[in-house]
Motif scaffolding. Structure first.
Motif, PDB file in Angstrom:
ATOM      1  N   GLU A  93       0.823  -1.207   0.000  1.00  0.00           N
ATOM      2  CA  GLU A  93       0.000   0.000   0.000  1.00  0.00           C
ATOM      3  C   GLU A  93       0.857   1.257   0.000  1.00  0.00           C
ATOM      4  O   GLU A  93       0.327   2.370   0.098  1.00  0.00           O
ATOM      5  N   PHE A  94       2.169   1.102  -0.101  1.00  0.00           N
ATOM      6  CA  PHE A  94       3.053   2.253  -0.001  1.00  0.00           C
ATOM      7  C   PHE A  94       3.593   2.646  -1.378  1.00  0.00           C
ATOM      8  O   PHE A  94       2.913   2.506  -2.380  1.00  0.00           O
ATOM      9  N   SER A  95       4.820   3.117  -1.426  1.00  0.00           N
ATOM     10  CA  SER A  95       5.338   3.809  -2.608  1.00  0.00           C
ATOM     11  C   SER A  95       5.233   2.999  -3.901  1.00  0.00           C
ATOM     12  O   SER A  95       4.708   3.492  -4.909  1.00  0.00           O
ATOM     13  N   ILE A  96       5.716   1.782  -3.895  1.00  0.00           N
ATOM     14  CA  ILE A  96       5.702   0.980  -5.118  1.00  0.00           C
ATOM     15  C   ILE A  96       4.275   0.607  -5.499  1.00  0.00           C
ATOM     16  O   ILE A  96       3.932   0.509  -6.678  1.00  0.00           O
ATOM     17  N   GLY A  97       3.412   0.418  -4.503  1.00  0.00           N
ATOM     18  CA  GLY A  97       2.013   0.132  -4.787  1.00  0.00           C
ATOM     19  C   GLY A  97       1.326   1.304  -5.475  1.00  0.00           C
ATOM     20  O   GLY A  97       0.558   1.123  -6.430  1.00  0.00           O
ATOM     21  N   LEU A  98       1.599   2.502  -4.988  1.00  0.00           N
ATOM     22  CA  LEU A  98       1.037   3.703  -5.615  1.00  0.00           C
ATOM     23  C   LEU A  98       1.544   3.850  -7.048  1.00  0.00           C
ATOM     24  O   LEU A  98       0.793   4.226  -7.958  1.00  0.00           O
ATOM     25  N   THR A 117      -1.556  -7.280   4.872  1.00  0.00           N
ATOM     26  CA  THR A 117      -1.345  -6.866   6.261  1.00  0.00           C
ATOM     27  C   THR A 117      -2.584  -6.209   6.844  1.00  0.00           C
ATOM     28  O   THR A 117      -3.136  -5.283   6.246  1.00  0.00           O
ATOM     29  N   MET A 118      -3.002  -6.689   8.032  1.00  0.00           N
ATOM     30  CA  MET A 118      -4.107  -6.066   8.746  1.00  0.00           C
ATOM     31  C   MET A 118      -3.534  -4.924   9.593  1.00  0.00           C
ATOM     32  O   MET A 118      -3.127  -5.117  10.734  1.00  0.00           O
ATOM     33  N   LYS A 145      -9.993   1.560   2.910  1.00  0.00           N
ATOM     34  CA  LYS A 145     -11.164   1.572   2.031  1.00  0.00           C
ATOM     35  C   LYS A 145     -10.934   2.493   0.836  1.00  0.00           C
ATOM     36  O   LYS A 145     -11.242   2.132  -0.313  1.00  0.00           O
ATOM     37  N   VAL A 146     -10.359   3.659   1.089  1.00  0.00           N
ATOM     38  CA  VAL A 146     -10.094   4.613   0.006  1.00  0.00           C
ATOM     39  C   VAL A 146      -9.016   4.072  -0.924  1.00  0.00           C
ATOM     40  O   VAL A 146      -9.126   4.156  -2.148  1.00  0.00           O
ATOM     41  N   TYR A 147      -7.967   3.499  -0.342  1.00  0.00           N
ATOM     42  CA  TYR A 147      -6.828   3.041  -1.149  1.00  0.00           C
ATOM     43  C   TYR A 147      -7.239   1.984  -2.166  1.00  0.00           C
ATOM     44  O   TYR A 147      -6.801   2.009  -3.320  1.00  0.00           O
ATOM     45  N   VAL A 148      -8.058   1.012  -1.764  1.00  0.00           N
ATOM     46  CA  VAL A 148      -8.366  -0.121  -2.648  1.00  0.00           C
ATOM     47  C   VAL A 148      -9.499   0.171  -3.627  1.00  0.00           C
ATOM     48  O   VAL A 148      -9.790  -0.650  -4.498  1.00  0.00           O
ATOM     49  N   LYS A 149     -10.123   1.339  -3.506  1.00  0.00           N
ATOM     50  CA  LYS A 149     -11.342   1.616  -4.262  1.00  0.00           C
ATOM     51  C   LYS A 149     -11.179   1.455  -5.767  1.00  0.00           C
ATOM     52  O   LYS A 149     -12.080   0.947  -6.446  1.00  0.00           O
ATOM     53  N   LYS A 150     -10.048   1.859  -6.326  1.00  0.00           N
ATOM     54  CA  LYS A 150      -9.877   1.880  -7.777  1.00  0.00           C
ATOM     55  C   LYS A 150      -9.332   0.575  -8.360  1.00  0.00           C
ATOM     56  O   LYS A 150      -9.150   0.474  -9.572  1.00  0.00           O
ATOM     57  N   PHE A 151      -9.073  -0.410  -7.515  1.00  0.00           N
ATOM     58  CA  PHE A 151      -8.563  -1.674  -8.040  1.00  0.00           C
ATOM     59  C   PHE A 151      -9.685  -2.469  -8.703  1.00  0.00           C
ATOM     60  O   PHE A 151     -10.829  -2.455  -8.240  1.00  0.00           O
ATOM     61  N   ASN A 152      -9.336  -3.194  -9.754  1.00  0.00           N
ATOM     62  CA  ASN A 152     -10.332  -4.019 -10.430  1.00  0.00           C
ATOM     63  C   ASN A 152     -10.755  -5.207  -9.579  1.00  0.00           C
ATOM     64  O   ASN A 152     -11.855  -5.738  -9.742  1.00  0.00           O
TER      65      ASN A 152
END
Length: 397
Positions: A93-98, A117-118, A145-152
């Motif tokens: 969820e960090f730099s490389i994920g973005l 990771t929880m 919730k916001v981070y994963v919103k745009k994933f298919n």
């Protein structure tokens, strides 16, 4: 298929995410697909493999063993663009994920994310008093919730993780896909093997010493401190038993201090990190595996121990539901008293404990790396087909 895997954690780091990514990469390549790992540079490490793009990085805040990419992605952008990827799979969820999310938009290809990771279980790294931790926990849930919103789509390593994400209010499609185990890597080795004998000598173990193994990242949430405290009581009835703690992390110094306070200097061994290729020897050396962690999303080390025919004593948590069944494939406990009782019972009833280890080995056979790779591939194909279909309909309209 041409697949890009974006992760902040990769070899030479050793943790559950790295294990998952490496197994996935190997299984996809074995099936004839091209896989490129996009990850961070680690000082002093030079890759032997091809198809790895590393981005300059810095240590991550209080978790010094983790690194985040320096936000200078222009060169990496050009390299990734030339790959002609079909799908992007992020594991951070960090730099490389973005960066992975951005590249998926720029290339107009589907992107999915594995939620390893929880983070709500890690609030003590930010604030360590209850009111503050509640606020941080709420922010983490909202941020997830916001981070994963745009994933298919999302991949959850366990039903526990999927249920947590749904509790957060996540609306994405979620596939439950546990990381597969390379069962061959964990075949139990004879106690007479020269390397096992050498490890026992290095740890100062005698032939009559029986060994309880704790293996994994050494952090507060892994709850090794509970194991140490109960092991102090266990020593009163089982003085020949030794505890070996394999792994490193931010809580190691406090654990070393605690074991001194408990008077366990002569009966507990801390090895620090060990090379990945050595891990199976430590499983084979031990008589019992213990995990007191309640924060796992899957519990890979538990599955590895089971694949090694090593009897397991683990905290009763949803992540190991239907895998470790109390009295059938292992011992479960819910508190310190239960842990002490489970350890004593496992040590005192060797024949029954060995039978449970055999049952555990049979259960873990269905969780192979081959099944993991094939299932991930089917998810990719589904997303690519759906993405192409949507784009076709848009063009026709």
């Amino acid at each position: 298929m041409n697949i890009g895997i974006f992760t902040d954690c990769y070899y030479p780091q050793i943790n559950g995410v790295v294990t998952s990514v490496m197994i996935l990469r190997d299984e996809l390549v074995k099936r004839g697909h091209k896989v490129t790992i996009i990850t961070v540079k680690v000082p002093g490490h030079q890759d032997e493999e091809e198809d790895i793009i590393r981005i300059p990085s810095l240590p991550f805040a209080r978790w010094k063993e983790f690194r985040v990419a320096v936000p200078l992605f222009a060169r990496a952008y050009r390299r990734v663009k030339k790959l002609d990827l079909d799908v992007i799979h992020t594991h951070t969820e960090f730099s490389i994920g973005l960066f992975g999310k951005y590249m998926a938009r720029a290339l107009s290809i589907p992107v999915l994310h594995t939620y390893h990771t929880m983070y709500e279980d890690y609030t003590h790294y930010v604030l360590n008093f209850k009111p503050g931790k509640r606020v941080v926990k709420k922010l983490i849930i909202r941020g997830s919730k916001v981070y994963v919103k745009k994933f298919n789509a999302l991949i959850a390593p366990s039903a526990k993780t999927k249920e947590a994400l749904e509790r957060y209010g996540v609306k994405n499609r979620i596939f439950v896909l546990p990381t597969g185990i390379n069962i061959q890597n964990f075949q139990r080795t004879s106690p007479d093997h020269p390397r096992i004998q050498e490890i026992r000598r290095q740890l100062g173990l005698t032939p009559e010493n029986r060994v309880i193994l704790s293996l994994g990242r050494v952090s507060e949430e892994k709850n090794v401190q509970l194991t140490l405290r109960q092991f102090a009581f266990l020593q009163k009835t089982h003085p020949h038993v030794r505890l070996v703690v394999v792994g490193d992390g931010p809580y190691r110094e406090k654990l070393v201090q605690l074991h001194r306070e408990l008077g366990l200097e002569d009966v507990v061994r801390f090895t620090g990190s060990v090379p990945w290729e050595e891990v199976s020897y430590y499983y084979s050396m031990a008589d019992l595996f213990v995990s007191a962690s309640s924060t796992e999303t899957q519990g890979l080390t538990i599955l590895e121990a089971m694949a090694s025919r090593l009897p397991v004593v683990v905290f009763e948590d949803e992540n190991i539901r239907d895998v470790v069944v109390h009295g059938l494939s292992g011992h479960l406990f819910q508190d310190g008293e239960g842990l002490l009782k489970a350890l004593g019972s496992a040590l005192d009833n060797q024949e029954f404990t060995s039978h449970m280890a055999d049952n555990a080995y049979a259960i873990v056979q269905s969780m192979s790396k081959e099944h993991f790779g094939e299932s991930a591939l089917q998810i990719y194909k589904t997303l690519i087909d759906e993405y192409a279909s949507r784009n076709t309909c848009t063009l026709e309209e």
